[in-house]
Scaffold this motif. Sequence first.
Motif, short mmCIF file in Angstrom:
data_model
loop_
_atom_site.label_atom_id
_atom_site.label_comp_id
_atom_site.label_asym_id
_atom_site.label_seq_id
_atom_site.Cartn_x
_atom_site.Cartn_y
_atom_site.Cartn_z
N GLN A 1 0.83 -1.22 0.00
CA GLN A 1 0.00 0.00 0.00
C GLN A 1 0.85 1.25 0.00
OE1 GLN A 1 -2.53 -1.08 3.21
NE2 GLN A 1 -4.15 -1.85 1.87
N ASP A 2 2.08 1.12 0.47
CA ASP A 2 3.01 2.25 0.47
C ASP A 2 3.79 2.31 -0.86
OD1 ASP A 2 4.07 4.48 1.56
OD2 ASP A 2 5.31 3.49 3.06
N ASN A 3 3.35 1.52 -1.83
CA ASN A 3 3.96 1.52 -3.17
C ASN A 3 5.40 1.05 -3.22
OD1 ASN A 3 2.09 2.18 -5.14
ND2 ASN A 3 2.06 4.32 -4.44
N VAL A 4 5.80 0.23 -2.27
CA VAL A 4 7.14 -0.35 -2.32
C VAL A 4 7.06 -1.66 -3.09
CG1 VAL A 4 9.03 -1.34 -0.96
CG2 VAL A 4 7.81 0.69 -0.13
N VAL A 5 7.89 -1.78 -4.11
CA VAL A 5 7.86 -2.98 -4.93
C VAL A 5 8.78 -4.04 -4.32
CG1 VAL A 5 8.29 -3.94 -7.21
CG2 VAL A 5 7.38 -1.63 -6.99
N VAL A 6 8.18 -5.12 -3.86
CA VAL A 6 8.95 -6.22 -3.28
C VAL A 6 9.35 -7.15 -4.42
CG1 VAL A 6 8.85 -8.21 -1.75
CG2 VAL A 6 7.77 -6.06 -1.08
N ASP A 7 10.64 -7.55 -4.43
CA ASP A 7 11.09 -8.38 -5.54
C ASP A 7 11.09 -9.85 -5.13
OD1 ASP A 7 12.11 -9.26 -7.90
OD2 ASP A 7 14.14 -8.59 -7.51
N MET A 8 12.20 -10.32 -4.57
CA MET A 8 12.24 -11.75 -4.21
C MET A 8 11.65 -11.95 -2.82
SD MET A 8 15.87 -13.33 -5.09
CE MET A 8 16.86 -12.81 -6.44
N ILE A 9 10.96 -13.04 -2.64
CA ILE A 9 10.46 -13.39 -1.30
C ILE A 9 10.79 -14.85 -1.05
CG2 ILE A 9 8.45 -13.62 0.20
CD1 ILE A 9 7.01 -11.58 -1.52
N ILE A 10 11.33 -15.13 0.13
CA ILE A 10 11.59 -16.52 0.49
C ILE A 10 10.99 -16.84 1.84
CG2 ILE A 10 13.37 -18.16 1.21
CD1 ILE A 10 15.12 -17.27 -0.87
N GLN A 11 10.29 -17.93 1.90
CA GLN A 11 9.84 -18.41 3.21
C GLN A 11 10.21 -19.88 3.30
OE1 GLN A 11 5.65 -17.74 4.43
NE2 GLN A 11 5.75 -19.86 5.15
N ASN A 12 10.81 -20.23 4.41
CA ASN A 12 11.25 -21.62 4.57
C ASN A 12 10.14 -22.52 5.08
OD1 ASN A 12 13.92 -21.71 3.77
ND2 ASN A 12 14.56 -20.67 5.64
N ALA A 13 10.35 -23.82 4.92
CA ALA A 13 9.49 -24.77 5.63
C ALA A 13 9.69 -24.50 7.11
CB ALA A 13 9.90 -26.19 5.29
N SER A 14 8.63 -24.57 7.90
CA SER A 14 8.78 -24.15 9.30
C SER A 14 9.33 -25.26 10.18
CB SER A 14 7.43 -23.69 9.83
OG SER A 14 6.52 -24.76 9.77
N ALA A 15 10.15 -24.81 11.13
CA ALA A 15 10.59 -25.71 12.20
C ALA A 15 9.87 -25.19 13.45
CB ALA A 15 12.10 -25.60 12.38
N ASP A 16 9.41 -26.00 14.32
CA ASP A 16 8.60 -25.66 15.51
C ASP A 16 7.57 -24.56 15.23
OD1 ASP A 16 10.01 -23.21 15.78
OD2 ASP A 16 11.52 -24.13 17.06
N GLU A 17 6.92 -24.64 14.07
CA GLU A 17 5.83 -23.75 13.68
C GLU A 17 6.21 -22.29 13.56
OE1 GLU A 17 2.23 -25.01 15.70
OE2 GLU A 17 2.49 -26.76 14.41
N LYS A 18 7.51 -22.03 13.42
CA LYS A 18 7.97 -20.66 13.14
C LYS A 18 8.86 -20.72 11.90
CE LYS A 18 7.05 -18.81 17.40
NZ LYS A 18 6.44 -17.54 17.76
N THR A 19 8.81 -19.64 11.13
CA THR A 19 9.63 -19.64 9.93
C THR A 19 10.18 -18.23 9.67
OG1 THR A 19 9.56 -19.89 7.53
CG2 THR A 19 7.50 -19.36 8.58
#
Length: 412
Positions: A284-302
């Motif tokens: 909404q602030d018009n910042v263009v996000v390029d790459m995003i990485i999210q890992n498989a979670s360990a103990d339900e946190k990632t």
Amino acid sequence: MLIVQKYGGTSVGSIERIQQVAKRVAATCDAGHQVAVVLSAMSGETNRLLDLARQISAQPDARESDVLVSSGEQVSIALLAMVLKEMGYPACSLLGHQIQIETDDAYGRARIKNVQTTRLLNDLKDGTIIVVAGFQGVDARGNITTLGRGGSDTSAVAIAAATQADACEIYTDVDGVYSADPRIYPHAHKLARISYDEMLELASLGAKVLQIRSVELAKRYQVPVHVRSSFTTDEGTWLVQEDQSMEDVIVSGVTSDLDQAKITLQRVPDRPGLAAKLFMPIAQDNVVVDMIIQNASADEKTDVTFTVPKGDVSKALEHVKCASPEIGAGNVVFDAEVAKVSIVGLGMRSHAGVAARMFEVLAAEGINIQMISTSEIKISIIIDAKYAELAVRVLHDAFIPSTELEDQARRL
Ligand code: ASP
Ligand code: MG
């Protein structure tokens, strides 16, 4: 043939340069072609005008800004038309609203919706050289709009598409599109042809030869675009529709982009909706996000890591820090000393093991890969900024065979 020629700011930077442009336009006309010319403002002029506005306000009124910055092109087209008339050629300069280059009303970044061609085609048929102001258009209520920096490339392609021109020649201060930035890697070679899709990837990856929108438009209307230098008569690079032989080339270009920063939000709970909560305020602030990485979670946190343009880091960090307690996440860390290095090529679609080979080449140099993302015809990695040039060189050596002839020409 009907040819659209676009000349950038350095090509019309002085009266002498404008006279050189006039000679080239006249020669094209003498060869029996109809010519429509699209010009940028004289080099430095758009910046000078923007700077005047900034002396009044950090955020000058958008409508008046466009009235102001569009004036640079009015000067250059009048001068070129004058020179052509002095030389005895029928010429006529035209502004965006005179032609009716219709755009939406997003001042400063307007999109072209339609180009009226009646007047253009009539004048061209009469043998008049049309000299069009690039970068500008007019909205439905008659307000002057501009198309964003570098927008005259898009004006030129739009006019070529609307008039069904046989070619759109973009004259600039580089002599074509290269397999890598020749300032980083002297053995990079000029590409004779490149597909629209590859050019889109290269343009968005920071090979700043053409405004991206012009490439999108060229692709949509299949306009053959010829990027070449206004200082020589050498052939440059043709942007064309892909054909079978282009898939034989696995990698056509290697790029690096140092304008990236990496932000990590640690220990994000693994629940639906949290990524949306994190990225929505940033968008909404018009910042263009390029790459995003999210890992498989360990103990339900990632951990969630992403990149943004360097200039937007503080804005993005503010939003992430604000969202973090709300979604029950941990620390926020950021690193601005990163580079995005990419390889682009149509052949990746049909060749296996390109990514593996890329990683092997980097490993041999001890370069650590921090993030990876891929598309059908591109692999990008984030690495420490200090290895950017080395990575470009070794990847170019590994994937792009050097052509003897070009190397020899370069040495001469
Ligand atoms: N004069 C405008 C600019 O400097 C448009 C262009 O040159 O393409 O961005
Ligand atoms: Mg430009």
